[in-house]
Design a protein around this motif. Structure first.
Motif, short mmCIF file in Angstrom:
data_model
loop_
_atom_site.label_atom_id
_atom_site.label_comp_id
_atom_site.label_asym_id
_atom_site.label_seq_id
_atom_site.Cartn_x
_atom_site.Cartn_y
_atom_site.Cartn_z
N VAL A 146 0.84 -1.20 0.00
CA VAL A 146 0.00 0.00 0.00
C VAL A 146 0.87 1.25 0.00
CG1 VAL A 146 -1.91 -1.16 1.15
CG2 VAL A 146 -0.17 -0.02 2.52
N GLY A 147 0.30 2.32 -0.51
CA GLY A 147 1.02 3.59 -0.54
C GLY A 147 1.97 3.69 -1.71
N ASP A 148 2.75 4.78 -1.73
CA ASP A 148 3.75 4.98 -2.77
C ASP A 148 4.93 4.04 -2.53
OD1 ASP A 148 2.41 7.07 -4.12
OD2 ASP A 148 3.06 8.48 -2.57
N LEU A 149 5.42 3.44 -3.60
CA LEU A 149 6.54 2.52 -3.48
C LEU A 149 7.86 3.28 -3.57
CD1 LEU A 149 5.28 -0.37 -5.79
CD2 LEU A 149 5.09 -0.20 -3.31
N PRO A 150 8.83 2.91 -2.78
CA PRO A 150 10.15 3.54 -2.90
C PRO A 150 10.79 3.17 -4.23
CG PRO A 150 10.25 1.65 -1.44
CD PRO A 150 8.80 1.86 -1.75
N ASP A 151 11.73 3.99 -4.68
CA ASP A 151 12.44 3.66 -5.92
C ASP A 151 13.16 2.33 -5.73
OD1 ASP A 151 11.64 5.97 -7.12
OD2 ASP A 151 13.41 7.11 -6.53
N SER A 152 12.91 1.40 -6.62
CA SER A 152 13.53 0.08 -6.52
C SER A 152 13.41 -0.60 -7.86
CB SER A 152 12.84 -0.75 -5.43
OG SER A 152 11.54 -1.14 -5.85
N GLU A 153 13.89 -1.83 -7.92
CA GLU A 153 13.80 -2.61 -9.14
C GLU A 153 12.50 -3.42 -9.19
OE1 GLU A 153 17.32 -4.96 -9.48
OE2 GLU A 153 18.64 -3.24 -9.70
N LEU A 154 11.61 -3.19 -8.24
CA LEU A 154 10.34 -3.91 -8.23
C LEU A 154 9.45 -3.42 -9.37
CD1 LEU A 154 9.45 -3.96 -4.42
CD2 LEU A 154 10.50 -5.78 -5.78
N ILE A 155 8.71 -4.35 -9.94
CA ILE A 155 7.69 -4.03 -10.94
C ILE A 155 6.36 -3.92 -10.21
CG2 ILE A 155 6.59 -4.74 -13.08
CD1 ILE A 155 9.60 -4.22 -13.32
N ALA A 156 5.65 -2.81 -10.39
CA ALA A 156 4.40 -2.58 -9.68
C ALA A 156 3.22 -2.55 -10.66
CB ALA A 156 4.46 -1.26 -8.91
N VAL A 157 2.17 -3.26 -10.31
CA VAL A 157 0.92 -3.25 -11.07
C VAL A 157 -0.14 -2.59 -10.20
CG1 VAL A 157 -0.83 -4.65 -12.21
CG2 VAL A 157 1.56 -5.40 -12.24
N PRO A 158 -0.61 -1.39 -10.56
CA PRO A 158 -1.62 -0.71 -9.74
C PRO A 158 -2.90 -1.54 -9.63
CG PRO A 158 -0.66 0.80 -11.34
CD PRO A 158 -0.20 -0.58 -11.72
N LEU A 159 -3.45 -1.62 -8.43
CA LEU A 159 -4.68 -2.37 -8.19
C LEU A 159 -5.86 -1.43 -7.94
CD1 LEU A 159 -3.41 -5.29 -5.92
CD2 LEU A 159 -3.89 -5.34 -8.38
N PHE A 160 -5.70 -0.48 -7.03
CA PHE A 160 -6.80 0.45 -6.78
C PHE A 160 -6.30 1.73 -6.13
CE2 PHE A 160 -6.71 -2.00 -2.76
CZ PHE A 160 -6.67 -0.97 -1.83
N GLU A 161 -7.11 2.78 -6.26
CA GLU A 161 -6.98 4.03 -5.51
C GLU A 161 -8.33 4.32 -4.91
OE1 GLU A 161 -3.44 6.59 -7.73
OE2 GLU A 161 -5.52 7.28 -7.76
N THR A 162 -8.36 4.68 -3.65
CA THR A 162 -9.63 4.95 -2.98
C THR A 162 -9.47 6.18 -2.09
OG1 THR A 162 -11.39 3.94 -1.63
CG2 THR A 162 -9.12 3.43 -1.02
N PRO A 163 -10.49 7.04 -2.01
CA PRO A 163 -10.36 8.26 -1.19
C PRO A 163 -10.21 7.93 0.29
CG PRO A 163 -12.25 8.37 -2.68
CD PRO A 163 -11.78 6.96 -2.70
N LEU A 164 -9.58 8.83 1.02
CA LEU A 164 -9.56 8.77 2.48
C LEU A 164 -10.71 9.64 2.99
CD1 LEU A 164 -5.73 9.15 2.92
CD2 LEU A 164 -7.05 7.23 3.81
N ILE A 165 -11.49 9.10 3.90
CA ILE A 165 -12.66 9.83 4.39
C ILE A 165 -12.67 9.83 5.93
CG2 ILE A 165 -14.03 9.37 2.33
CD1 ILE A 165 -15.55 7.24 3.93
N TRP A 166 -13.39 10.82 6.50
CA TRP A 166 -13.58 10.91 7.95
C TRP A 166 -14.87 10.19 8.31
CZ3 TRP A 166 -9.31 12.91 10.00
CH2 TRP A 166 -8.57 13.83 9.27
#
Length: 296
Positions: A146-166
């Protein structure tokens, strides 16, 4: 590349059969040939893959990493062979996956039977952990992070983005309840996920951009704990909408302070170490996750 790829099946057999003698019998080769192939592979790689004496054998740490790559190479070779011969390749074997607790419980758990039914020859080894893992060092095939991934050699496939709510429990606040200011809002946050606590969070309020910092006295790595604690009546919670929808529909939570929006999204990605080495079973599970999260 100095090493010979034809030596890989011999090395894999030695590891899987737990010895040179057993591997030689399985491959129907002389023990001396098996030993020579392994020695040649070590010489070419310039690393020690196996520690061995007359009574026992074990892989070195370098050997464990190389063995994992060998398994992927062999699987790709078998898949290519099956495809070129017009056969239907059935992915099989163990797939080790690391998942955050909230994702494993609220997103995946109720759907795993579908993957198992479709691919019964893939054995899933699912490890639930609140922190990022070392995919190579811990022999993880795939991880959801979860969250932003640090710079690395990992390959990332985005799964979802969802708002943060109160959110809050209905007994604490009415739906849509507003606060006289940002400070009044964050003072009501008593439990918070670690990634958002004591961190400057970007917000939009009354047409302007602001930064707020939550100082919750209860900090956790699990958003589900935040959700359940808020449901029990502990003030206001900041949560990804994804993990609140069902509770809101059931009337256990209400969304509050809708005029105070986080200029931030909660997101998750499926990550692995190399596209070139991606196994068929890993690819299938990534597609399964993408399908599962496509409407989130």
């Amino acid at each position: 590349m100095k090493w010979n790829i034809s030596d890989l099946p011999v090395f894999v057999a030695v590891v899987e059969k737990e010895g040179i003698s057993a591997a030689a019998r399985s491959l129907r080769m002389p023990k001396s040939s098996v030993s020579r192939f392994v020695q040649r592979l070590e010489d070419d790689l310039q690393v020690r893959l196996l520690e061995r004496n007359s009574r026992q054998m074990r892989m070195t740490s370098e050997g464990e990493v190389f063995f994992k790559h060998c398994q992927l190479i062999m699987e790709q070779v078998e898949a290519a062979d099956a495809h070129m011969n017009g056969l239907s390749h059935t992915p099989s074997g163990e797939l080790t996956i690391s998942l955050p607790m909230a994702f494993s419980r609220d997103v995946l758990a109720g759907h795993l039977h579908r993957f198992n039914k479709q691919y019964p020859e893939i054995q899933l080894n699912i490890q639930v952990t609140p922190t990022a893992v070392d995919l190579i060092g811990e022999h993880i095939d795939l991880a959801v992070q979860v969250g932003d991934l640090p710079d690395s050699e990992l390959i990332a496939v985005p799964l979802f983005e969802t708002p943060l709510i109160w959110v809050a429990s209905p007994s604490t606040y009415a739906a849509g309840h507003t606060f006289p200011g940002l400070d009044a809002l964050v003072e009501q946050v008593h439990v918070c996920e670690r990634r958002y606590n004591k961190t400057a969070l970007p917000m939009r309020y009354q047409g302007d951009k602001h930064k707020v910092e939550i100082q919750a006295s209860i900090e956790t790595t699990d958003p589900i704990m935040v959700r359940d604690t808020v449901i029990a009546g502990s003030g206001v919670g900041l949560l990804p909408s994804l993990y609140c929808r069902s509770a809101i529909e059931r009337g256990e939570l209400v969304q509050v302070a809708q005029n105070m929006e986080l200029d931030l999204m909660a997101k998750a990605s499926a990550v692995y170490t190399s596209r070139r080495m991606l196994s068929a079973k890993t690819r299938l599970f990534i597609e399964f996750l993408k399908d599962l999260t496509s409407d989130m």
